[in-house]
Motif scaffolding. Sequence first.
Motif, PDB file in Angstrom:
ATOM      1  N   ILE A 231     -41.785  37.400  15.949  1.00 36.96           N
ATOM      2  CA  ILE A 231     -40.391  37.224  16.378  1.00 36.96           C
ATOM      3  C   ILE A 231     -39.429  37.473  15.226  1.00 36.96           C
ATOM      4  O   ILE A 231     -38.395  38.102  15.396  1.00 36.96           O
ATOM      5  N   ASP A 232     -39.780  36.990  14.026  1.00 38.97           N
ATOM      6  CA  ASP A 232     -38.846  37.089  12.894  1.00 38.97           C
ATOM      7  C   ASP A 232     -39.374  37.943  11.737  1.00 38.97           C
ATOM      8  O   ASP A 232     -38.765  37.965  10.671  1.00 38.97           O
ATOM      9  N   ASN A 233     -40.496  38.618  11.939  1.00 34.70           N
ATOM     10  CA  ASN A 233     -41.036  39.525  10.916  1.00 34.70           C
ATOM     11  C   ASN A 233     -41.350  38.838   9.589  1.00 34.70           C
ATOM     12  O   ASN A 233     -41.280  39.465   8.526  1.00 34.70           O
ATOM     13  N   ARG A 234     -41.698  37.567   9.627  1.00 28.51           N
ATOM     14  CA  ARG A 234     -42.076  36.872   8.393  1.00 28.51           C
ATOM     15  C   ARG A 234     -43.521  37.187   8.031  1.00 28.51           C
ATOM     16  O   ARG A 234     -44.355  37.424   8.897  1.00 28.51           O
ATOM     17  N   SER A 235     -43.806  37.147   6.756  1.00 28.88           N
ATOM     18  CA  SER A 235     -45.175  37.368   6.293  1.00 28.88           C
ATOM     19  C   SER A 235     -45.999  36.115   6.532  1.00 28.88           C
ATOM     20  O   SER A 235     -45.460  35.002   6.650  1.00 28.88           O
ATOM     21  N   GLN A 236     -47.302  36.290   6.584  1.00 23.94           N
ATOM     22  CA  GLN A 236     -48.188  35.136   6.748  1.00 23.94           C
ATOM     23  C   GLN A 236     -47.994  34.148   5.608  1.00 23.94           C
ATOM     24  O   GLN A 236     -47.951  32.927   5.826  1.00 23.94           O
ATOM     25  N   GLN A 237     -47.860  34.662   4.397  1.00 24.87           N
ATOM     26  CA  GLN A 237     -47.680  33.793   3.236  1.00 24.87           C
ATOM     27  C   GLN A 237     -46.407  32.961   3.347  1.00 24.87           C
ATOM     28  O   GLN A 237     -46.393  31.766   3.046  1.00 24.87           O
ATOM     29  N   MET A 238     -45.336  33.596   3.807  1.00 28.12           N
ATOM     30  CA  MET A 238     -44.063  32.884   3.946  1.00 28.12           C
ATOM     31  C   MET A 238     -44.161  31.773   4.983  1.00 28.12           C
ATOM     32  O   MET A 238     -43.641  30.667   4.781  1.00 28.12           O
ATOM     33  N   ILE A 239     -44.841  32.053   6.094  1.00 33.04           N
ATOM     34  CA  ILE A 239     -44.982  31.046   7.152  1.00 33.04           C
ATOM     35  C   ILE A 239     -45.856  29.890   6.678  1.00 33.04           C
ATOM     36  O   ILE A 239     -45.544  28.719   6.909  1.00 33.04           O
ATOM     37  N   GLU A 240     -46.946  30.214   5.998  1.00 32.65           N
ATOM     38  CA  GLU A 240     -47.846  29.165   5.510  1.00 32.65           C
ATOM     39  C   GLU A 240     -47.160  28.291   4.467  1.00 32.65           C
ATOM     40  O   GLU A 240     -47.361  27.075   4.433  1.00 32.65           O
ATOM     41  N   LYS A 241     -46.331  28.889   3.645  1.00 33.69           N
ATOM     42  CA  LYS A 241     -45.641  28.150   2.596  1.00 33.69           C
ATOM     43  C   LYS A 241     -44.487  27.323   3.136  1.00 33.69           C
ATOM     44  O   LYS A 241     -44.136  26.274   2.574  1.00 33.69           O
ATOM     45  N   GLY A 242     -43.900  27.790   4.247  1.00 32.51           N
ATOM     46  CA  GLY A 242     -42.743  27.101   4.806  1.00 32.51           C
ATOM     47  C   GLY A 242     -43.066  26.340   6.069  1.00 32.51           C
ATOM     48  O   GLY A 242     -43.321  25.134   6.036  1.00 32.51           O
ATOM     49  N   ASP A 243     -43.119  27.048   7.191  1.00 37.16           N
ATOM     50  CA  ASP A 243     -43.303  26.405   8.500  1.00 37.16           C
ATOM     51  C   ASP A 243     -44.591  25.591   8.598  1.00 37.16           C
ATOM     52  O   ASP A 243     -44.634  24.555   9.270  1.00 37.16           O
ATOM     53  N   ASN A 244     -45.658  26.056   7.946  1.00 37.03           N
ATOM     54  CA  ASN A 244     -46.956  25.379   8.075  1.00 37.03           C
ATOM     55  C   ASN A 244     -47.263  24.442   6.917  1.00 37.03           C
ATOM     56  O   ASN A 244     -48.385  23.941   6.809  1.00 37.03           O
ATOM     57  N   ASP A 245     -46.291  24.202   6.077  1.00 36.29           N
ATOM     58  CA  ASP A 245     -46.506  23.283   4.957  1.00 36.29           C
ATOM     59  C   ASP A 245     -46.315  21.846   5.445  1.00 36.29           C
ATOM     60  O   ASP A 245     -45.380  21.146   5.088  1.00 36.29           O
TER      61      ASP A 245
END
Length: 449
Positions: free
Chosen positions: A44-58
């Motif tokens: 949906i927002d073209n975020r990288s896996q690393q960015m999501i893991e570091k932010g949303d999934n932290d």
Amino acid sequence: MKKLFKFVGFASFIGIFYFGFTTYPKLDLISGFSAKSIASGHFIDNRSQQMIEKGDNDIDMIDLAKNKIDDAGKFADASVYGLKERKAIYREGLGATLINDDFDVTKPYEVPKRTKSNNNLPFPYGNNEPKDTVFSTIDYTKLNAAVANAFDKTTEIKKRTRSILVIYKDKIIAEKYDSGFDKNSKILGWSMTKSITSALFGILQKQGKYDIDDSAPIPEWANDKRKLITTSDLLHMNSGLQWVEDYKTICDATKMLFQAEDMTRVQLEKPAEIKPNMRWNYSSGTTNLLSGILRKQFKTHQEYLDFWYSALIDKIGMNSMVVETDMAGNYVGSSYGWATTRDWSKFGLLYLHKGNWNGEQILDESWIKYTTTPTNTSNGRYGGHFWLNASGHFPDVPRDMYYCSGFQGQMVAIIPSLDLVIVRMGLTEEPEFDFNGMLKGIVGSLEKN
């Protein structure tokens, strides 16, 4: 030596038993949350896996998940220690959906028809850039300091604000984004989506097609005491139905969001504990039940899908918004609305202007009054699927403020007395994030008015 081996063996047994007893039941939810979050954020927002893991999934325990994205197949999957693998698929127009092994990925599906305004008006009533406006009554130094203070300094990971937008008299007077985000970034509103769901009932009521004071149209309740529950009771979160919403444990809400095929039925199947209008009890299941009630107002599923956008979302130019669906094709009206910060602000402006959007009355003024009137069981904190400041929860903010609120500190605040809308998107909520302080600083910059 034998004693040592016995001790190690016993300790290992205890460790495995403890893991099995305390953690294993949560693995399905951990991997489910992670797969869904990765798929949504990436597609949906073209975020990288690393960015999501570091932010949303932290988040505690969620970061145990091992994730993988398949761009060609448009899905993400996750597992914990190789156990409980879950998959979330992405479908254009429907967002990401967490699926189970029984889900048929080859089955045809319908998507909402979208319309985008092509007028040449500036924001907020068009898609052009807003006109620069300077108000002599605003202390911009104070305003910018208040906004900047809501963001972390370079070395901090504490406040975790992603964006702040301040609109005064329909003009953007402050706008700031964290690194990696900008005006085009789509951000999950979580439970702010509940307020979107509520507005749709207001639209149907204005059209004369629905009466929220009637008993909820649910055949399964016709022969028991649940038949007394009105749609208004559901919108006020005081239906009296059984429900547990505690995200620190496995509960009704987490099982619904990460295991249910049809989220509209989870609350529907719960028994009544007390009479309606006697106890306020926050329930995401109730909102998804309302989504199911909306579905029944239309002859076809396509009409239901289209209505959310044609009657409200695209009508007010929230063209970036995507409301995601469950496995049964129902909008997850409790939690899964994505939009840019600017588009979230448009929803606030619709309510600020008492349901009027650039001359068109989309909601009756009476609906705004209904929305902002406290339910008698919430101590002034909740109205019609909106949160209220009537009891002074934020002591340094006007009491007429009301707001959409979502997990991890999403907020669209509406302050009619100041002609003000404030949006904050982020990853921390009270008490870690000082909402009162942020709002106080912004409001204080208008004191010259």
